[in-house]
Scaffold this motif. Structure first.
Motif, PDB file in Angstrom:
ATOM      1  N   ALA A  39       0.844  -1.209   0.000  1.00  0.00           N
ATOM      2  CA  ALA A  39       0.000   0.000   0.000  1.00  0.00           C
ATOM      3  C   ALA A  39       0.878   1.257   0.000  1.00  0.00           C
ATOM      4  N   PRO A  40       0.348   2.356  -0.524  1.00  0.00           N
ATOM      5  CA  PRO A  40       1.085   3.622  -0.475  1.00  0.00           C
ATOM      6  C   PRO A  40       1.413   3.997   0.977  1.00  0.00           C
ATOM      7  N   ARG A  41       2.498   4.737   1.155  1.00  0.00           N
ATOM      8  CA  ARG A  41       2.957   5.115   2.503  1.00  0.00           C
ATOM      9  C   ARG A  41       1.846   5.778   3.313  1.00  0.00           C
ATOM     10  N   GLU A  42       1.082   6.683   2.697  1.00  0.00           N
ATOM     11  CA  GLU A  42       0.042   7.387   3.458  1.00  0.00           C
ATOM     12  C   GLU A  42      -1.037   6.424   3.964  1.00  0.00           C
TER      13      GLU A  42
ATOM     14  N   ALA B 244      -1.944   5.749   7.794  1.00  0.00           N
ATOM     15  CA  ALA B 244      -3.361   5.851   8.170  1.00  0.00           C
ATOM     16  C   ALA B 244      -3.826   4.567   8.860  1.00  0.00           C
ATOM     17  N   PHE B 245      -3.350   3.400   8.383  1.00  0.00           N
ATOM     18  CA  PHE B 245      -3.757   2.158   9.033  1.00  0.00           C
ATOM     19  C   PHE B 245      -3.242   2.095  10.469  1.00  0.00           C
ATOM     20  N   LEU B 246      -2.001   2.492  10.702  1.00  0.00           N
ATOM     21  CA  LEU B 246      -1.461   2.468  12.066  1.00  0.00           C
ATOM     22  C   LEU B 246      -2.266   3.373  12.990  1.00  0.00           C
ATOM     23  N   GLU B 247      -2.680   4.526  12.494  1.00  0.00           N
ATOM     24  CA  GLU B 247      -3.527   5.424  13.290  1.00  0.00           C
ATOM     25  C   GLU B 247      -4.896   4.794  13.539  1.00  0.00           C
ATOM     26  N   THR B 248      -5.442   4.170  12.504  1.00  0.00           N
ATOM     27  CA  THR B 248      -6.745   3.507  12.617  1.00  0.00           C
ATOM     28  C   THR B 248      -6.668   2.345  13.606  1.00  0.00           C
TER      29      THR B 248
END
Length: 95
Positions: free
Chosen positions: A23-26, A30-34
């Motif tokens: 997946a793209p870096r962003e 975003a997944f780690l924050e989610t």
């Protein structure tokens, strides 16, 4: 005697890890924050956590971004994230 509430451990399928790596870096950020939000409150409104049906019956989905989703299932004392992708990648006619 007080009863200890045990939170389920979170695991990731090999397939999920491959999708996350690709997946793209962003999206990875975003997944780690989610994931942190999910750990704090799996039913937080911004996750839009909901059960799936049809080919994904038994799985749940949370929003990573406006278009990206993470799919998981609960098993006894663990949560397993199994797929990551855009809405079309996961639910489109060709998937």
């Amino acid at each position: 005697m007080t009863k200890t509430i045990q939170t389920p451990r979170i695991e990731f399928s090999v397939f999920f890890n491959k999708q996350l790596t690709a997946a793209p870096r962003e999206i990875r950020v975003a997944f780690l924050e989610t994931l942190q939000l999910y750990r704090d409150d799996p039913n937080h409104p911004s996750l839009r956590n909901h059960a799936l049906k049809d080919k994904y019956a038994g799985f749940r989905s949370i929003d990573v971004t406006g278009d990206w989703r993470a799919l998981y299932r609960g098993e006894h004392e663990r949560i397993i994230f199994v797929e990551l992708g855009t809405h079309d990648q996961l639910y489109g006619e060709n998937s």
